[in-house]
Enzyme design. Structure first.
Site, PDB file in Angstrom:
ATOM      1  N   LYS A  60       1.021  -1.254  -0.046  1.00 16.54           N
ATOM      2  CA  LYS A  60       0.055   0.042  -0.167  1.00 16.54           C
ATOM      3  C   LYS A  60       0.875   1.174  -0.119  1.00 16.54           C
ATOM      4  CE  LYS A  60      -4.343  -1.520   2.227  1.00 16.54           C
ATOM      5  NZ  LYS A  60      -5.167  -1.494   3.267  1.00 16.54           N
ATOM      6  N   ASP A  96     -10.261   3.134   2.268  1.00 16.40           N
ATOM      7  CA  ASP A  96     -10.551   2.570   3.791  1.00 16.40           C
ATOM      8  C   ASP A  96     -11.126   3.502   4.641  1.00 16.40           C
ATOM      9  OD1 ASP A  96      -9.613   0.179   3.423  1.00 16.40           O
ATOM     10  OD2 ASP A  96      -7.459   0.692   4.101  1.00 16.40           O
TER      11      ASP A  96
HETATM   12  N1  LIG Z   1     -12.855  -4.004   7.601  1.00 16.25           N
HETATM   13  C1  LIG Z   1     -11.955  -3.620   6.787  1.00 16.25           C
HETATM   14  O1  LIG Z   1     -12.400  -3.141   5.589  1.00 16.25           O
HETATM   15  C2  LIG Z   1     -10.515  -3.498   7.188  1.00 16.25           C
HETATM   16  C3  LIG Z   1      -9.601  -2.828   6.447  1.00 16.25           C
HETATM   17  C4  LIG Z   1      -8.332  -2.861   6.927  1.00 16.25           C
HETATM   18  C5  LIG Z   1      -7.873  -3.637   7.880  1.00 16.25           C
HETATM   19  N2  LIG Z   1      -8.897  -4.370   8.559  1.00 16.25           N
HETATM   20  C6  LIG Z   1      -8.650  -5.149   9.930  1.00 16.25           C
HETATM   21  O2  LIG Z   1      -8.139  -4.169  10.867  1.00 16.25           O
HETATM   22  C7  LIG Z   1      -6.965  -4.925  11.757  1.00 16.25           C
HETATM   23  C8  LIG Z   1      -5.910  -3.967  11.638  1.00 16.25           C
HETATM   24  O3  LIG Z   1      -5.241  -3.781  10.316  1.00 16.25           O
HETATM   25  P1  LIG Z   1      -3.821  -3.215   9.949  1.00 16.25           P
HETATM   26  O4  LIG Z   1      -3.614  -3.369   8.482  1.00 16.25           O
HETATM   27  O5  LIG Z   1      -4.008  -1.729  10.428  1.00 16.25           O
HETATM   28  O6  LIG Z   1      -2.761  -3.713  10.864  1.00 16.25           O
HETATM   29  P2  LIG Z   1      -1.413  -3.103  11.336  1.00 16.25           P
HETATM   30  O7  LIG Z   1      -0.892  -2.039  10.643  1.00 16.25           O
HETATM   31  O8  LIG Z   1      -0.587  -4.172  11.728  1.00 16.25           O
HETATM   32  O9  LIG Z   1      -1.828  -2.603  12.731  1.00 16.25           O
HETATM   33  C9  LIG Z   1      -2.240  -3.335  13.982  1.00 16.25           C
HETATM   34  C10 LIG Z   1      -2.745  -2.631  14.947  1.00 16.25           C
HETATM   35  O10 LIG Z   1      -3.280  -3.509  16.210  1.00 16.25           O
HETATM   36  C11 LIG Z   1      -2.527  -3.319  17.474  1.00 16.25           C
HETATM   37  N3  LIG Z   1      -2.155  -4.478  18.127  1.00 16.25           N
HETATM   38  C12 LIG Z   1      -1.770  -5.837  17.386  1.00 16.25           C
HETATM   39  N4  LIG Z   1      -1.896  -6.528  18.451  1.00 16.25           N
HETATM   40  C13 LIG Z   1      -2.228  -5.938  19.497  1.00 16.25           C
HETATM   41  C14 LIG Z   1      -2.284  -6.485  21.205  1.00 16.25           C
HETATM   42  N5  LIG Z   1      -1.914  -7.712  21.264  1.00 16.25           N
HETATM   43  N6  LIG Z   1      -2.832  -5.454  21.995  1.00 16.25           N
HETATM   44  C15 LIG Z   1      -2.884  -4.381  21.678  1.00 16.25           C
HETATM   45  N7  LIG Z   1      -2.893  -3.753  20.310  1.00 16.25           N
HETATM   46  C16 LIG Z   1      -2.539  -4.655  19.418  1.00 16.25           C
HETATM   47  C17 LIG Z   1      -1.010  -2.615  16.686  1.00 16.25           C
HETATM   48  O11 LIG Z   1      -0.617  -1.910  17.931  1.00 16.25           O
HETATM   49  P3  LIG Z   1       1.066  -1.599  17.848  1.00 16.25           P
HETATM   50  O12 LIG Z   1       1.207  -0.255  17.054  1.00 16.25           O
HETATM   51  O13 LIG Z   1       1.483  -1.505  19.140  1.00 16.25           O
HETATM   52  O14 LIG Z   1       1.811  -2.627  17.145  1.00 16.25           O
HETATM   53  C18 LIG Z   1      -1.698  -1.771  15.716  1.00 16.25           C
HETATM   54  O15 LIG Z   1      -2.366  -0.500  16.303  1.00 16.25           O
HETATM   55  C19 LIG Z   1      -6.923  -6.450  10.938  1.00 16.25           C
HETATM   56  O16 LIG Z   1      -7.551  -7.129  11.895  1.00 16.25           O
HETATM   57  C20 LIG Z   1      -7.463  -6.120   9.837  1.00 16.25           C
HETATM   58  O17 LIG Z   1      -8.046  -7.426   9.073  1.00 16.25           O
HETATM   59  C21 LIG Z   1     -10.292  -4.320   8.408  1.00 16.25           C
END
Ligand SMILES: NC(=O)c1ccc[n+]([C@@H]2O[C@H](COP(=O)([O-])OP(=O)(O)OC[C@H]3O[C@@H](n4cnc5c(N)ncnc54)[C@H](OP(=O)(O)O)[C@@H]3O)[C@@H](O)[C@H]2O)c1
Length: 274
Positions: A60, A96
């Site tokens: 991305k 998004d």
């Molecule tokens: N519905 C939709 O259209 C859509 C679109 C995109 C993503 N999503 C979903 O959104 C979620 C995040 O995606 P992303 O792309 O943003 O991932 P990402 O960039 O890897 O970010 C992950 C986030 O979760 C936090 N996190 C991970 N493990 C944690 C834990 N054990 N305790 C507390 N915080 C934790 C991370 O905090 P740190 O910064 O501290 O690591 C970070 O803020 C995923 O489940 C993905 O499938 C959904």
């Protein structure tokens, strides 16, 4: 679509159902493109005259430098998830943020003028934060790594000239900020498959007048969503955001109104199958 991994994406099912419903002579295919191969993939788009592209992790950010233009929203958040090939010129967008906003609004949750608490500061949270900060009265960003939340809030503050509160995702911060919040958005991956027993907010802090958007779509109903429903809160599923970000991409590619109901049915059918 390009990404890696790509095997479990729902996008081809959702978009092909939409193309079929509107009798459009398009097809949507997912390609696994390894990190480092994105430039070649974009050359391929140009050479083959592919009309549009979805871009997912880990490309991305990297894809941006190979495009001819990137729209303001995608530029500010520094990530592109949708590309349109307009007469050989490649335009980048990010849907998004609008996907999250429309998921809320189409489910009768209006964040305008409200206090919104956003959990997470990762890729998805960034897009959601920019979209919400433009309409919410007050935005609070809490993240496990507090520094990322602070950086996101600072950059939002600079661009939108608005104060955004930020801090660590701790019980004390949640307690302080959720007591008078109207909308809670979980944009962390806490509760996502396979860790479906995890919950980012203690259920004792949930209340009936709080609306929840949990952007996780697999499982369709997270533990957090279940607990929020139990206290009588309005819950919007991550599937809704997935559908509305996809619908926004569809509209960029086709110029037509997306058949949202068809896309919802196709996505839910596939999620229930897996
Ligand atoms: N519905 C939709 O259209 C859509 C679109 C995109 C993503 N999503 C979903 O959104 C979620 C995040 O995606 P992303 O792309 O943003 O991932 P990402 O960039 O890897 O970010 C992950 C986030 O979760 C936090 N996190 C991970 N493990 C944690 C834990 N054990 N305790 C507390 N915080 C934790 C991370 O905090 P740190 O910064 O501290 O690591 C970070 O803020 C995923 O489940 C993905 O499938 C959904």
């Amino acid at each position: 679509m390009i990404g890696d991994p790509i095997e479990h994406t729902l996008s081809p099912i959702m978009h092909n159902a939409a193309f079929e419903a509107l009798k459009l002579d398009f097809t949507y295919v997912a390609f696994r493109v390894k990190r480092g191969d994105v430039e070649n993939a974009i050359r391929g788009v140009r050479a083959l005259g592919i009309h549009g592209l979805s871009v997912t992790m880990p490309h991305k950010i990297a894809v941006m430098k190979y495009l001819d233009r990137v729209d303001d929203f995608a530029h500010v958040i520094g990530s592109v998830n949708t590309v349109l090939n307009k007469d050989g010129q490649l335009f980048g967008y990010n849907t998004d943020g609008v996907g999250a906003l429309n998921a809320l609004r189409e489910n009768e949750v209006e964040p305008k003028g409200k206090k919104v608490v956003l959990l997470g500061a990762g890729g998805a949270a960034k897009a959601v934060a920019y979209a919400l900060a433009q309409v919410a009265d007050e935005l609070v960003i809490l993240n496990r790594t507090a520094q990322s939340a602070v950086e996101l809030a600072n950059s939002l503050g600079k661009v939108l000239r608005k104060t955004v509160v930020s801090g660590e995702l701790s019980s004390a911060a949640l307690e302080a900020h959720l007591s008078d919040a109207d909308v809670l958005v979980n944009a962390t991956s806490v509760g996502m498959k396979p860790n479906i027993d995890q919950i980012p907010v203690p259920s004792s802090l949930l209340k009936s007048d709080l609306a929840l958007l949990d952007i996780i779509y697999d499982p369709v109903e997270t533990n957090l969503a279940k607990e929020a429903k139990c206290v009588g809160a309005k819950v919007v599923s991550g599937v809704e955001m997935l559908i509305y970000q996809g619908a926004a991409s569809f509209e960029i590619w086709t110029g037509l109104k997306a058949p949202v109901e068809v896309m919802r049915k196709a996505a839910l059918k596939e999620l229930q199958r897996s």
